[in-house]
Design a protein around this motif. Structure first.
Motif, PDB file in Angstrom:
ATOM      1  N   ASN A  23       0.850  -1.194   0.000  1.00 37.98           N
ATOM      2  CA  ASN A  23       0.000   0.000   0.000  1.00 37.98           C
ATOM      3  C   ASN A  23       0.884   1.241   0.000  1.00 37.98           C
ATOM      4  O   ASN A  23       1.846   1.318   0.780  1.00 37.98           O
ATOM      5  N   ARG A  25       0.955   5.770  -0.670  1.00 42.73           N
ATOM      6  CA  ARG A  25       0.287   7.068  -0.819  1.00 42.73           C
ATOM      7  C   ARG A  25       1.114   7.836  -1.839  1.00 42.73           C
ATOM      8  O   ARG A  25       2.308   8.025  -1.658  1.00 42.73           O
ATOM      9  N   THR A  41       3.461   4.786   6.827  1.00 44.00           N
ATOM     10  CA  THR A  41       2.910   4.778   5.476  1.00 44.00           C
ATOM     11  C   THR A  41       4.033   4.957   4.468  1.00 44.00           C
ATOM     12  O   THR A  41       4.867   5.857   4.612  1.00 44.00           O
ATOM     13  N   ARG A  43       5.273   6.405   1.319  1.00 47.71           N
ATOM     14  CA  ARG A  43       4.886   7.540   0.472  1.00 47.71           C
ATOM     15  C   ARG A  43       5.792   7.595  -0.743  1.00 47.71           C
ATOM     16  O   ARG A  43       7.005   7.470  -0.624  1.00 47.71           O
ATOM     17  N   GLY A  79      -6.887   1.583  -6.774  1.00 45.15           N
ATOM     18  CA  GLY A  79      -6.490   2.976  -6.693  1.00 45.15           C
ATOM     19  C   GLY A  79      -6.019   3.589  -7.992  1.00 45.15           C
ATOM     20  O   GLY A  79      -5.181   4.482  -7.970  1.00 45.15           O
ATOM     21  N   ARG A  83      -5.155   8.615  -4.722  1.00 51.61           N
ATOM     22  CA  ARG A  83      -3.793   8.811  -4.219  1.00 51.61           C
ATOM     23  C   ARG A  83      -3.314   7.597  -3.422  1.00 51.61           C
ATOM     24  O   ARG A  83      -2.122   7.336  -3.351  1.00 51.61           O
ATOM     25  N   ASP A  84      -4.243   6.885  -2.789  1.00 53.44           N
ATOM     26  CA  ASP A  84      -3.895   5.669  -2.059  1.00 53.44           C
ATOM     27  C   ASP A  84      -4.031   4.493  -3.010  1.00 53.44           C
ATOM     28  O   ASP A  84      -5.091   4.266  -3.572  1.00 53.44           O
ATOM     29  N   THR A  86      -2.843   0.268  -4.086  1.00 47.59           N
ATOM     30  CA  THR A  86      -2.376  -1.038  -3.636  1.00 47.59           C
ATOM     31  C   THR A  86      -1.794  -1.771  -4.832  1.00 47.59           C
ATOM     32  O   THR A  86      -2.457  -1.983  -5.832  1.00 47.59           O
TER      33      THR A  86
END
Length: 92
Positions: A23, A25, A41, A43, A79, A83-84, A86
């Motif tokens: 995952n 972002r 997270t 990024r 996605g 923006r998110d 997987t």
């Protein structure tokens, strides 16, 4: 996609297992391509614009490079327009 030095990438080789979901972002149209881990997270920033799948492809290539696998082994599962996202590692 701008060239990154290999030492500038996070080492994500531990995520390169078949069936593993990653995952992220995403921030498109950034100043430079980068990977960072903030608040648990992953990024990703890419210079590519979010049009015609250009940013998704740039993220896929950047992730694959950090994971030490071929970009063809990463598939965007969820996605496409968010923006998110997987990604999932395919067998290979």
């Amino acid at each position: 996609m701008a060239k990154l030095k290999s030492d500038a990438l996070l080492d994500l080789k531990h995520l390169a297992h078949a069936g593993r979901e990653v995952n992220v972002r995403v921030t498109p149209k950034a100043r430079r391509d980068s990977l960072s881990l903030r608040d648990g997270t992953l990024r990703v920033t890419v210079t590519a614009p979010p049009e015609d799948g250009k940013a998704n492809e740039a993220v896929r290539k950047l992730l694959a490079r950090a994971m030490g696998i071929a970009p063809s082994r990463l598939h965007l599962r969820r996605g496409q327009t968010a923006r998110d996202k997987t990604f999932v590692c395919l067998e290979g």
